[in-house]
Write an enzyme that holds these catalytic residues in place. Structure first.
Site, short mmCIF file in Angstrom:
data_model
loop_
_atom_site.label_atom_id
_atom_site.label_comp_id
_atom_site.label_asym_id
_atom_site.label_seq_id
_atom_site.Cartn_x
_atom_site.Cartn_y
_atom_site.Cartn_z
N CYS A 39 15.55 1.91 -8.54
CA CYS A 39 14.59 2.50 -7.57
C CYS A 39 15.30 3.76 -7.27
CB CYS A 39 14.46 1.29 -5.99
SG CYS A 39 13.53 2.02 -5.27
N GLU A 84 20.16 6.84 -0.90
CA GLU A 84 20.30 5.37 -1.52
C GLU A 84 19.26 5.08 -3.17
OE1 GLU A 84 19.57 3.33 2.21
OE2 GLU A 84 21.05 4.92 3.29
N CYS A 88 8.60 0.75 8.19
CA CYS A 88 9.75 1.46 7.57
C CYS A 88 10.48 2.38 8.55
CB CYS A 88 9.27 2.21 6.62
SG CYS A 88 10.11 3.25 5.70
N CYS A 90 11.98 11.12 5.46
CA CYS A 90 10.38 11.03 5.11
C CYS A 90 10.28 10.67 6.22
CB CYS A 90 10.12 9.36 4.55
SG CYS A 90 8.58 9.95 4.39
N CYS A 115 12.30 -3.76 0.85
CA CYS A 115 11.60 -2.76 0.96
C CYS A 115 11.18 -2.18 1.57
CB CYS A 115 9.92 -3.71 0.38
SG CYS A 115 9.04 -2.13 1.18
N CYS A 137 5.40 5.71 8.76
CA CYS A 137 5.11 4.26 8.46
C CYS A 137 5.81 3.80 10.16
CB CYS A 137 4.75 3.60 7.30
SG CYS A 137 4.19 4.74 5.77
S1 SF4 Z 1 7.59 3.21 3.46
FE1 SF4 Z 1 8.58 4.66 4.63
S2 SF4 Z 1 9.31 6.07 2.85
FE2 SF4 Z 1 7.18 5.15 2.25
S3 SF4 Z 1 5.64 6.88 2.75
FE3 SF4 Z 1 6.07 5.14 4.51
S4 SF4 Z 1 7.52 6.03 5.91
FE4 SF4 Z 1 7.85 7.03 4.46
#
Ligand code: SF4
Length: 351
Positions: A114, A101, A128, A121, A343, A125
């Site tokens: 972006c 995306e 996220c 990933c 975000c 986090c």
């Molecule tokens: S915010 Fe999301 S995309 Fe960014 S590093 Fe952390 S887990 Fe990965």
């Protein structure tokens, strides 16, 4: 778009700078820049993916035919486009059927794009949505550059700024991110100035050091910080257990910021986690030695995270505390929230 170099190796125009492409073109076709430069321009600047009677080749039907048969498809196809209040999210389906995306954000007469750097990933986090996917794979430089190519040449946006802030941690895919930066900034191609490129990271110090040593002007750095101290940050962002905040700050202090540049710091405000008065004070002390602009982002709820967005009062109060601490802070709303483009919300839910 690819050119077959020999039996197995493919040269991909979208992941080559002009000079790299010229070199490979000479090796494959025995022709110099009189041929490769217009072809590079034709693809990168004009956005063509077929020869369409390009001048130096129309007198050489044999070479033109060879090129036509060698030209391959772009690395993905656009399968979805949704918009909300001027923000456009588009989805590219890659050759292996994975989706990435990208988000176009309007600016005055221009657009900011972006881009994603990985499918998923592995940084994990807590706030996220992409992190919930885990890492499926790194994107190639071609797949990163394709997102800019598609936004400009397929969707018609006047993209000036590129931010590596989509799916993935760009510095966890360092070689391809750096090659993509080289291609994007090539003046004979997409020609995006380094000062308009921003790499967002959780703070992978090895990658920051490598970006610091890139030849030419430095790119901008955005740091996803989100916490006033190690205790809270380690609970939100596992990377902090191996790279604590003091180490991150030491690395940033060694980064060659240009005179007018600052570090962009993202702080996702989460109700009852990082929103207290003393948190604003600790954050200000941590940031004090650096030139920063802080983006204060209200947490966008993701299912199953167990985290809550701040109330409007909490958000305003925290903002005012930071201002009182003399931090340059910008409010970041939830632009694109309805299309899951805000975000921390990118995550392949269109499959
Ligand atoms: S915010 Fe999301 S995309 Fe960014 S590093 Fe952390 S887990 Fe990965």
């Amino acid at each position: 778009m690819q050119i077959r170099l020999d039996g197995n190796v493919f040269v991909k125009i979208l992941d080559q700078t002009h000079d790299q492409f010229a070199d490979l073109f000479r090796r494959r076709y025995g022709k110099g820049t009189h041929y490769s430069t217009p072809l590079y321009h034709h693809v990168m600047k004009i956005g063509k993916t077929a020869l369409d009677g390009l001048a130096p080749f129309d007198r050489f039907p044999e070479l033109a035919g060879q090129l036509e048969s060698d030209l391959m498809q772009p690395p993905g196809r656009l399968v979805k486009q949704v918009s909300d209040g001027g923000v456009v999210k588009f989805v590219t389906r890659l050759a292996d059927d994975l989706d990435i995306e990208s988000v176009v954000i309007p600016m005055f007469r221009r657009h900011s794009l972006c881009v994603s750097s990985q499918v998923g990933c592995r940084m994990g986090c807590r706030f996220c949505r992409t992190g919930k996917m885990g890492l499926l794979r790194n994107l190639t430089a071609e797949e990163i550059v394709w997102q800019v190519f598609a936004a400009r040449h397929r969707l018609g946006f006047n993209v000036r700024n590129v931010v590596f802030m989509g799916m993935g941690e760009p510095l966890d895919n360092l070689d391809n991110t750096i090659q993509a930066i080289r291609v994007l900034t090539d003046q004979r191609g997409l020609n995006i100035a380094r000062r308009y490129i921003t790499v967002s990271t959780v703070g992978l110090t090895t990658g920051i050091d490598r970006l610091a040593r890139l030849d030419g002007p430095p790119v901008n750095l955005a740091i996803s910080l989100n916490a006033p101290d190690d205790d809270i940050r380690s609970r939100l962002m596992p990377i902090n257990r191996s790279i604590p905040m003091a180490v991150l700050r030491d690395t940033l202090l060694g980064y060659p910021l240009s005179k007018k540049s600052v570090f962009f710091v993202a702080y996702v405000l989460i109700q009852g986690v990082n929103d207290r008065h003393e948190h604003a004070g600790s954050l200000a002390r941590y940031l004090a030695p650096m030139k920063v602009k802080l983006n204060l982002i209200p947490y966008n709820p993701a299912p199953g995270s167990g985290l809550k967005p701040p109330s409007a009062e909490t958000y305003e109060r925290f903002h005012d505390w930071l201002v009182a601490e003399k931090i340059f802070v910008r409010r970041r709303g939830e632009k694109g929230g309805r299309i899951q483009a805000a975000c921390g919300q990118l995550g392949g839910q269109y499959r």
